[in-house]
Design an enzyme around this catalytic site. Structure first.
Site, short mmCIF file in Angstrom:
data_model
loop_
_atom_site.label_atom_id
_atom_site.label_comp_id
_atom_site.label_asym_id
_atom_site.label_seq_id
_atom_site.Cartn_x
_atom_site.Cartn_y
_atom_site.Cartn_z
N GLU A 266 0.89 -1.17 0.00
CA GLU A 266 0.00 0.00 0.00
C GLU A 266 0.92 1.22 0.00
OE1 GLU A 266 -3.29 -0.03 -0.12
OE2 GLU A 266 -3.73 -2.14 0.28
N CYS A 300 -2.49 9.21 1.98
CA CYS A 300 -2.07 8.59 0.72
C CYS A 300 -3.07 8.96 -0.37
CB CYS A 300 -1.95 7.09 0.87
SG CYS A 300 -3.41 6.35 1.60
P1 NAD Z 1 8.01 5.38 4.97
O1 NAD Z 1 8.15 4.60 3.72
O2 NAD Z 1 9.08 6.34 5.33
O3 NAD Z 1 7.88 4.38 6.23
C1 NAD Z 1 6.88 3.38 6.27
C2 NAD Z 1 7.33 2.27 7.24
O4 NAD Z 1 8.47 1.60 6.69
C3 NAD Z 1 7.76 2.77 8.62
O5 NAD Z 1 7.29 1.88 9.59
C4 NAD Z 1 9.28 2.74 8.51
O6 NAD Z 1 9.92 2.63 9.77
C5 NAD Z 1 9.49 1.49 7.68
N1 NAD Z 1 10.79 1.41 7.00
C6 NAD Z 1 11.67 2.40 6.75
N2 NAD Z 1 12.74 1.91 6.08
C7 NAD Z 1 12.49 0.58 5.89
C8 NAD Z 1 13.21 -0.46 5.23
N3 NAD Z 1 14.38 -0.24 4.63
N4 NAD Z 1 12.66 -1.69 5.20
C9 NAD Z 1 11.45 -1.94 5.77
N5 NAD Z 1 10.73 -0.99 6.42
C10 NAD Z 1 11.25 0.26 6.47
O7 NAD Z 1 6.57 6.11 4.90
P2 NAD Z 1 5.96 7.22 5.87
O8 NAD Z 1 6.67 8.50 5.67
O9 NAD Z 1 5.83 6.67 7.25
O10 NAD Z 1 4.48 7.32 5.28
C11 NAD Z 1 4.12 8.09 4.18
C12 NAD Z 1 4.01 7.26 2.92
O11 NAD Z 1 3.12 6.16 3.12
C13 NAD Z 1 3.42 8.05 1.77
O12 NAD Z 1 4.10 7.73 0.60
C14 NAD Z 1 1.98 7.57 1.71
O13 NAD Z 1 1.36 7.73 0.46
C15 NAD Z 1 2.15 6.13 2.06
N6 NAD Z 1 0.90 5.56 2.55
C16 NAD Z 1 0.21 4.75 1.71
C17 NAD Z 1 -1.02 4.24 2.11
C18 NAD Z 1 -1.82 3.35 1.20
O14 NAD Z 1 -2.74 2.70 1.70
N7 NAD Z 1 -1.54 3.28 -0.09
C19 NAD Z 1 -1.53 4.54 3.38
C20 NAD Z 1 -0.79 5.37 4.21
C21 NAD Z 1 0.44 5.87 3.78
#
Ligand code: NAD
Length: 510
Positions: A266, A300
Site C-alpha cells: 500500500e 495517501c
Molecule cells: P516510509 O516509507 O518512510 O515508512 C513506512 C514504514 O516503513 C515505517 O514503519 C518505517 O519505519 C518502515 N521502514 C523504513 N525503512 C524501511 C526499510 N528499509 N525496510 C522496511 N521498512 C522500512 O513512509 P511514511 O513517511 O511513514 O508514510 C508516508 C508514505 O506512506 C506516503 O508515501 C503515503 O502515500 C504512504 N501511505 C500509503 C497508504 C496506502 O494505503 N496506499 C496509506 C498510508 C500511507
C-alpha cells in the site's frame, strides 16, 4: 501543562501508565534492547516520550512467539476467532475519544480526523466479525463421474505488518482484524514517528486478547528501518503487509519476492480530481479542499492535482482561494482548527523544496506557499496554478504536504490521459453532471487507479470496499470486499466417492 504531560494524561484516560516499553508478545511487555525511539509531537516540536525498541534477539523472540501461537490459533473455528475481534471493537468503542485525541496529538491530524481514524478501526472490527462466518470457498463441477471438487481457504501463518506514520492506528486494524479472523497471528512494526499511538493500541488489544484467551495473537515489535528489513527478509512470515513510501516499498517488495513470500503493498499516491465543464462547482470545491487540506495533505489519498476545464478553471480557482482563506491552522486538538502541522522538520523541507521546483518549472503560487513561523511544523495550504503537466515534472512526485497543482484542460479525454500519466495509481475522481463523462471515467479507457469516484473526492474511503492502488502504488488490497483472501491459503480439493479411478482429460493409464 507541558506537552509531555498532555500525552501522559491522554494515555491515563485509557488506563495506560508508563508507556516506555516497545515490545509486546505472549509473555508481556518489555523495553527491548534496540535504540530508543523518540516521540516528537509536531504542534510544538517537543519531545514527549522515549520508547524502547527491538534488537535482533528481541525480534526473534516475538516472531517465534507469533509462530507458536499460530499453530493453536489456526485450529480455533473462525467464528470463535471472531470473538477476539469483537472484544477489540468493544475496547475501541470505549476508548475512541482518548485514542483519537492521541492520534491528533502525536501525528498532527485534527481531532475530528483522529476520531474518524478510530471509527475506521471499529468499522473494520464489525466487518471482520461478520466475515468470520463468511470465509466462503466455491464448489466446482468436476468432469469426472462421482467426484466433487471444491475450494477452501486455510490460515496462512504469522503476518508481518509494517505501517506508516499518517494512519498510525487504522492501518494496523485493517490488517490485524482481518488476519485474526482468517486464523493468522500478527507482528506489528509501527512507524517510529508515532510510537505512543501504537503502544496505546497494543494495550487495548492486550485487554481483548486476555478476555478471549488469545495472548500473543497480536504482537508488537517497535523499531525503525532495521526491524522492517528483518520482517521483509524473514521466511517465518509468509505474508508482509507494507504501507509506506514507494521508495521503501520497492525495497521491501524485492526482499519478500526474493524469498518467494507474499506481500500486500500500500504505497504512495498522486491523486487527481477532474472538474468537467458541467461540474457542480460547489460540490467540487468542497471535495477539493477536504482532499487537499485535510490531514495537511498527508493522506495517501490526498488530492494533489486538479484538471479543470478551461471554461471553469478561473471560477474554480477563485472559489478555492476563498475557501482556503477560511482554513484555520493550529493545534489539532483545538476546536475550529481545520489543519494541523506536518509531521516533521523533513516534511517542512520537502514542502519548501517542492515549491522551489514548482516556481522554477513555470508554476504560479495562487495562495499560501509559506512556512508558518513560531515553532511546530506548520505550513500554509498552498495552491499552484500549473502549466501543462508534461512541462511540470514536480507534479509527478508525491510531496506529502498540502500543495495542490491546478491544471487547465480542454476536454475530459485530455484530463483522463493527464491524470493517468503519472506512475502512481491510487485514487481518482471526476466532478460532472454528464452520464457520458462519468461512465467514460469509470470504463476501461478511463481512470487507471484502484479507486475511482464520481462527484466524491479522492480521500475518505469506506472500509467495505477493497482499498489500494495500481502501478507504483503497489497493487495491494486491504480492508473490505474479498481482500481477506490475501491472508489465507487457497486449497483445491477433489473427492472421489465412486469405485472407479477415472483420470482427468480422458487419459488412460492401464
Ligand atoms: P516510509 O516509507 O518512510 O515508512 C513506512 C514504514 O516503513 C515505517 O514503519 C518505517 O519505519 C518502515 N521502514 C523504513 N525503512 C524501511 C526499510 N528499509 N525496510 C522496511 N521498512 C522500512 O513512509 P511514511 O513517511 O511513514 O508514510 C508516508 C508514505 O506512506 C506516503 O508515501 C503515503 O502515500 C504512504 N501511505 C500509503 C497508504 C496506502 O494505503 N496506499 C496509506 C498510508 C500511507
Amino acid at each position: 501543562m507541558s506537552r509531555a504531560d498532555i500525552a501522559e494524561k491522554i494515555l491515563a484516560r485509557m488506563g495506560i501508565a508508563g508507556a516506555g516499553d516497545g515490545v509486546r508478545d505472549e509473555d508481556g511487555w518489555r523495553p527491548g534492547n534496540g535504540p530508543p525511539i523518540v516521540s516528537v509531537e509536531p504542534t510544538g516540536a517537543h519531545e514527549v516520550a522515549r520508547i524502547g525498541s527491538c534488537d535482533r534477539d528481541d525480534y526473534d523472540v516475538v516472531v517465534e512467539g507469533a509462530r507458536d501461537r499460530f499453530h493453536e490459533w489456526r485450529a480455533r473455528p473462525a467464528p470463535v476467532r471472531g470473538e477476539l475481534v469483537r472484544a477489540l471493537g468493544a475496547e475501541l468503542r470505549e476508548h475512541k475519544e482518548a485514542l483519537g485525541e492521541l492520534v491528533a496529538f502525536e501525528m498532527g491530524k485534527i481531532r475530528s480526523e483522529g476520531l474518524g481514524e478510530v471509527q475506521e478501526m471499529i468499522d473494520i472490527c464489525d466487518f471482520a466479525v461478520g466475515l468470520s462466518r463468511q470465509l466462503y470457498g466455491l464448489t466446482i463441477a468436476s468432469e469426472r463421474p462421482k467426484h466433487r471438487m471444491m475450494e477452501q481457504w486455510h490460515p496462512l501463518g504469522p503476518v508481518g505488518i509494517v505501517t506508516a506514520f499518517n494512519f498510525p492506528v487504522a492501518v494496523w486494524a485493517w490488517n490485524a482484524a482481518i488476519a485474526a479472523v482468517c486464523g493468522d497471528t500478527c507482528v506489528w512494526k509501527p512507524s517510529p514517528r508515532t510510537p505512543l499511538c501504537s503502544i496505546a493500541t497494543q494495550h487495548l488489544a492486550d485487554r481483548a486478547m486476555a478476555r478471549c484467551d488469545a495472548e500473543g495473537v497480536w504482537a508488537l515489535a517497535s523499531g525503525g528501518a532495521d526491524v522492517g528489513t528483518w520482517i521483509a527478509e524473514d521466511p517465518r512470515l509468509p505474508l508482509v503487509s507494507f504501507t509506506g513510501s514507494i521508495r521503501i516499498g520497492r525495497e521491501v517488495a524485492a526482499k519478500v519476492a526474493g524469498r518467494l513470500g507474499r506481500s500486500i503493498l500500500e504505497l504512495g499516491g498522486n491523486n487527481a480530481i477532474i472538474v468537467a465543464e458541467d461540474a457542480d462547482l460547489d460540490l467540487a470545491t468542497r471535495a477539493i479542499v477536504f482532499g487537499a487540506v485535510g490531514t495537511a495533505g498527508q493522506r495517501c489519498t490526498s488530492t494533489r492535482r486538479v484538471f479543470a476545464h478551461a471554461k471553469v478553471v478561473d471560477e474554480l480557482l477563485g472559489r478555492l482561494t476563498r475557501a482556503y482563506s477560511t482554513v484555520k491552522i493550529g493545534d489539532p486538538l483545538e476546536n475550529g482548527v481545520l489543519m494541523g502541522p506536518l509531521c516533521s522538520e523533513a516534511s517542512v523541507k520537502a514542502f519548501e523544496a517542492a515549491l522551489v521546483a514548482a516556481r522554477a518549472q513555470g508554476g504560479t503560487i495562487v495562495r499560501g506557499g509559506e512556512v508558518v513561523p513560531g515553532g511546530g511544523y506548520f505550513v500554509e495550504p498552498t495552491i499552484v496554478r500549473a502549466p501543462r503537466q508534461e512541462d511540470f515534472p514536480i507534479a509527478h512526485d508525491e510531496t506529502f504536504a498540502p500543495i495542490l497543482y491546478v491544471f487547465s484542460v480542454d476536454s475530459v479525454e485530455e484530463a483522463i490521459d493527464a491524470q493517468n500519466a503519472v506512475t502512481q495509481g491510487l485514487s481518482s475522481a471526476i466532478f460532472t453532471e454528464s452520464m457520458r463523462h462519468a461512465e467514460r471515467f469509470l470504463s476501461p479507457i478511463g481512470s487507471d487507479c484502484g479507486i475511482a469516484n464520481v462527484n466524491i473526492g479522492t480521500s475518505g474511503a469506506e472500509i467495505g470496499g477493497a482499498f489500494g492502488g495500481e502501478k507504483d502504488t503497489g497493487g495491494g488490497r486491504e480492508s473490505g470486499s474479498d481482500a481477506w483472501k490475501a491472508y489465507m491459503r487457497r486449497q483445491t480439493c477433489t473427492v472421489n466417492w465412486g469405485g472407479e479411478l477415472p483420470l482427468a482429460q480422458g487419459v488412460e493409464f492401464v
